[in-house]
Design an enzyme around this catalytic site. Sequence first.
Site, PDB file in Angstrom:
ATOM      1  N   TYR A  35       0.849  -1.204   0.000  1.00  0.00           N
ATOM      2  CA  TYR A  35       0.000   0.000   0.000  1.00  0.00           C
ATOM      3  C   TYR A  35       0.872   1.237   0.000  1.00  0.00           C
ATOM      4  O   TYR A  35       1.889   1.275   0.695  1.00  0.00           O
ATOM      5  CB  TYR A  35      -0.909   0.031   1.237  1.00  0.00           C
ATOM      6  CG  TYR A  35      -2.358  -0.176   0.863  1.00  0.00           C
ATOM      7  CD1 TYR A  35      -3.015   0.770   0.075  1.00  0.00           C
ATOM      8  CD2 TYR A  35      -3.053  -1.293   1.272  1.00  0.00           C
ATOM      9  CE1 TYR A  35      -4.332   0.583  -0.299  1.00  0.00           C
ATOM     10  CE2 TYR A  35      -4.379  -1.488   0.898  1.00  0.00           C
ATOM     11  CZ  TYR A  35      -5.011  -0.541   0.109  1.00  0.00           C
ATOM     12  OH  TYR A  35      -6.300  -0.730  -0.270  1.00  0.00           O
ATOM     13  N   GLU A  77      -0.521   4.913  -0.441  1.00  0.00           N
ATOM     14  CA  GLU A  77      -1.306   6.129  -0.703  1.00  0.00           C
ATOM     15  C   GLU A  77      -0.424   7.362  -0.576  1.00  0.00           C
ATOM     16  O   GLU A  77       0.384   7.463   0.346  1.00  0.00           O
ATOM     17  CB  GLU A  77      -2.477   6.205   0.279  1.00  0.00           C
ATOM     18  CG  GLU A  77      -3.556   5.209  -0.076  1.00  0.00           C
ATOM     19  CD  GLU A  77      -4.716   5.189   0.902  1.00  0.00           C
ATOM     20  OE1 GLU A  77      -4.704   5.970   1.872  1.00  0.00           O
ATOM     21  OE2 GLU A  77      -5.628   4.378   0.689  1.00  0.00           O
ATOM     22  N   ASP A 104      -7.542  12.751 -25.038  1.00  0.00           N
ATOM     23  CA  ASP A 104      -7.523  11.366 -24.561  1.00  0.00           C
ATOM     24  C   ASP A 104      -6.887  10.544 -25.688  1.00  0.00           C
ATOM     25  O   ASP A 104      -7.531  10.237 -26.687  1.00  0.00           O
ATOM     26  CB  ASP A 104      -8.964  10.917 -24.283  1.00  0.00           C
ATOM     27  CG  ASP A 104      -9.038   9.464 -23.862  1.00  0.00           C
ATOM     28  OD1 ASP A 104      -8.054   8.720 -24.041  1.00  0.00           O
ATOM     29  OD2 ASP A 104     -10.118   9.049 -23.374  1.00  0.00           O
ATOM     30  N   THR A 148      -4.788   5.405 -21.621  1.00  0.00           N
ATOM     31  CA  THR A 148      -4.584   4.087 -21.043  1.00  0.00           C
ATOM     32  C   THR A 148      -3.162   3.673 -21.399  1.00  0.00           C
ATOM     33  O   THR A 148      -2.475   4.342 -22.173  1.00  0.00           O
ATOM     34  CB  THR A 148      -5.574   3.048 -21.619  1.00  0.00           C
ATOM     35  OG1 THR A 148      -5.509   3.113 -23.035  1.00  0.00           O
ATOM     36  CG2 THR A 148      -6.985   3.277 -21.140  1.00  0.00           C
ATOM     37  N   LYS A 204      -3.010  -0.299 -24.791  1.00  0.00           N
ATOM     38  CA  LYS A 204      -3.486  -0.466 -26.168  1.00  0.00           C
ATOM     39  C   LYS A 204      -2.256  -0.472 -27.088  1.00  0.00           C
ATOM     40  O   LYS A 204      -1.446  -1.386 -26.990  1.00  0.00           O
ATOM     41  CB  LYS A 204      -4.503   0.620 -26.495  1.00  0.00           C
ATOM     42  CG  LYS A 204      -5.759   0.528 -25.594  1.00  0.00           C
ATOM     43  CD  LYS A 204      -6.823   1.499 -25.980  1.00  0.00           C
ATOM     44  CE  LYS A 204      -8.108   1.277 -25.199  1.00  0.00           C
ATOM     45  NZ  LYS A 204      -8.191   2.061 -23.953  1.00  0.00           N
ATOM     46  N   ARG A 251      -2.566  -3.096 -18.004  1.00  0.00           N
ATOM     47  CA  ARG A 251      -3.827  -2.339 -17.954  1.00  0.00           C
ATOM     48  C   ARG A 251      -3.694  -1.242 -16.915  1.00  0.00           C
ATOM     49  O   ARG A 251      -3.537  -1.524 -15.726  1.00  0.00           O
ATOM     50  CB  ARG A 251      -4.992  -3.250 -17.569  1.00  0.00           C
ATOM     51  CG  ARG A 251      -5.204  -4.399 -18.512  1.00  0.00           C
ATOM     52  CD  ARG A 251      -6.522  -5.057 -18.245  1.00  0.00           C
ATOM     53  NE  ARG A 251      -7.569  -4.292 -18.885  1.00  0.00           N
ATOM     54  CZ  ARG A 251      -7.901  -4.443 -20.171  1.00  0.00           C
ATOM     55  NH1 ARG A 251      -7.271  -5.323 -20.931  1.00  0.00           N
ATOM     56  NH2 ARG A 251      -8.857  -3.719 -20.701  1.00  0.00           N
TER      57      ARG A 251
HETATM   58  N1  DSN Z   1     -13.884   1.652 -25.270  1.00  0.00           N
HETATM   59  C1  DSN Z   1     -12.760   0.774 -25.161  1.00  0.00           C
HETATM   60  C2  DSN Z   1     -12.309   0.376 -26.514  1.00  0.00           C
HETATM   61  O1  DSN Z   1     -11.936   1.226 -27.311  1.00  0.00           O
HETATM   62  O2  DSN Z   1     -12.339  -0.805 -26.804  1.00  0.00           O
HETATM   63  C3  DSN Z   1     -11.723   1.409 -24.415  1.00  0.00           C
HETATM   64  O3  DSN Z   1     -12.203   2.016 -23.272  1.00  0.00           O
END
Ligand code: DSN
Length: 422
Positions: free
Chosen positions: A50, A52, A196, A222, A225, A231
């Site tokens: 932990y 924080e 984003d 994120t 991808k 993740r």
């Molecule tokens: N919406 C998801 C995708 O593009 O598959 C990602 O959050």
Amino acid sequence: MSLRDADPEVADILIAENRRQHAKIRLIASENYVSQNVLEATGSVLTNKYSEGYAGRRYYEGQQQIDRIETLAIDRTKDLFGAEHVNVQPYSGSPANQAVYVALARPGDRIMGMSLAGGGHLTHGAGVSISGLHYDAVQYGVDAESGYLDYEAIEKLAVEARPKLLWCGTTAYPRTLDFERFAAIGHKVGAIVVADMAHISGLVAAGVHPSPVPHVDIVTSTTHKTLRGPRGGMIMCRQQYAEAIDKAVFPGLQGGPHNHTTAALAVALKEASTAEFKVYAQAIVDNARVLGEALAGYGFRLASGGTDNHLLLVDSTSRGVVGHNMARSLDAAGIVCNYNLVPGDTRPAMRPSGIRLGTAAVTSRGFGAPEMKQLAAWIDRVASARADEDTDKDARIRVNRDIAAEVRALCDRYPAPGLAPV
Ligand code: DSN
């Protein structure tokens, strides 16, 4: 005692998923295969801690290694993207975006983002998400005919709406985003501009897509991808927003960060800074273009006519099959994707007209132009069998089963990174 001995039920599920990931072709545009090293860091003892707070300012003792790993991940993000300030604690993309709202807007404030139907994300103001429920969301989309963003229409809407936050960034848009133009539009109306870049962050890291970092105020992403990490999520911002963003992530929204994920992110960021990763990112884009051209040759209509990035939006009704049925049949044939609305779609989101295909994962396996052409040929066969009213269900099942065997043979030749041998 091994997991197999201690909990055979879970061990069996893991093995079955490993086999599925090996034997099927992954065309889900938001997925990838991480390296063995990223997996190793994800499954490390850092999951036990932990922490924080932030490096040097934690609410628990024993942070000697945690501070090091979080600082390393932050520094590598700054180096890779040229960001002024970085927070790597968001649990994923949606919490990262939520932190931006918490930091810079109040419930009821007007925000503007791309609609889900147009290719945006739930968190950019969709009515079913907190971003649309708690904020006064104005939405833009793409031009229904061309499939491209219409920057003049976006500017007109922004001038009328005068949003506090202007979101740019997409989940289902196959073309290059003009972040400079978005920034100019947002700043003209006094908005804070947020990009984003979840889908394209690997392409941006490699210089294959223009970066939003020099132009906009905040960038979220994120990490799993095209960036090919664990993740997770991250936020980059100009120094003037640093304190508000950090406070919004912790204690505003989250408790302790997932330190095992931070370690795996640091590994992925090092991988993404290599010359090999630049070659990989260029190959993702090249593969998407070849796949698109081959599909168009089989009579599939592509949103915007093609792609500049890692994904394609394919109107499968142009071959007589709705997206949901197309995705189901493809899965039976060993090709995994998701069904998706296409520009101007009049069908409901659960029964849309198209499918979304992405090439990040197959490129990680080493697929190139010949495999893209083969993929298009399989997709054509699946569509033909599904659309042909004279093909009965059993015959269709046989077609899909035959293709699945061919897919499996190709996958055996290209083992995916990180997967156990099967
Ligand atoms: N919406 C998801 C995708 O593009 O598959 C990602 O959050």
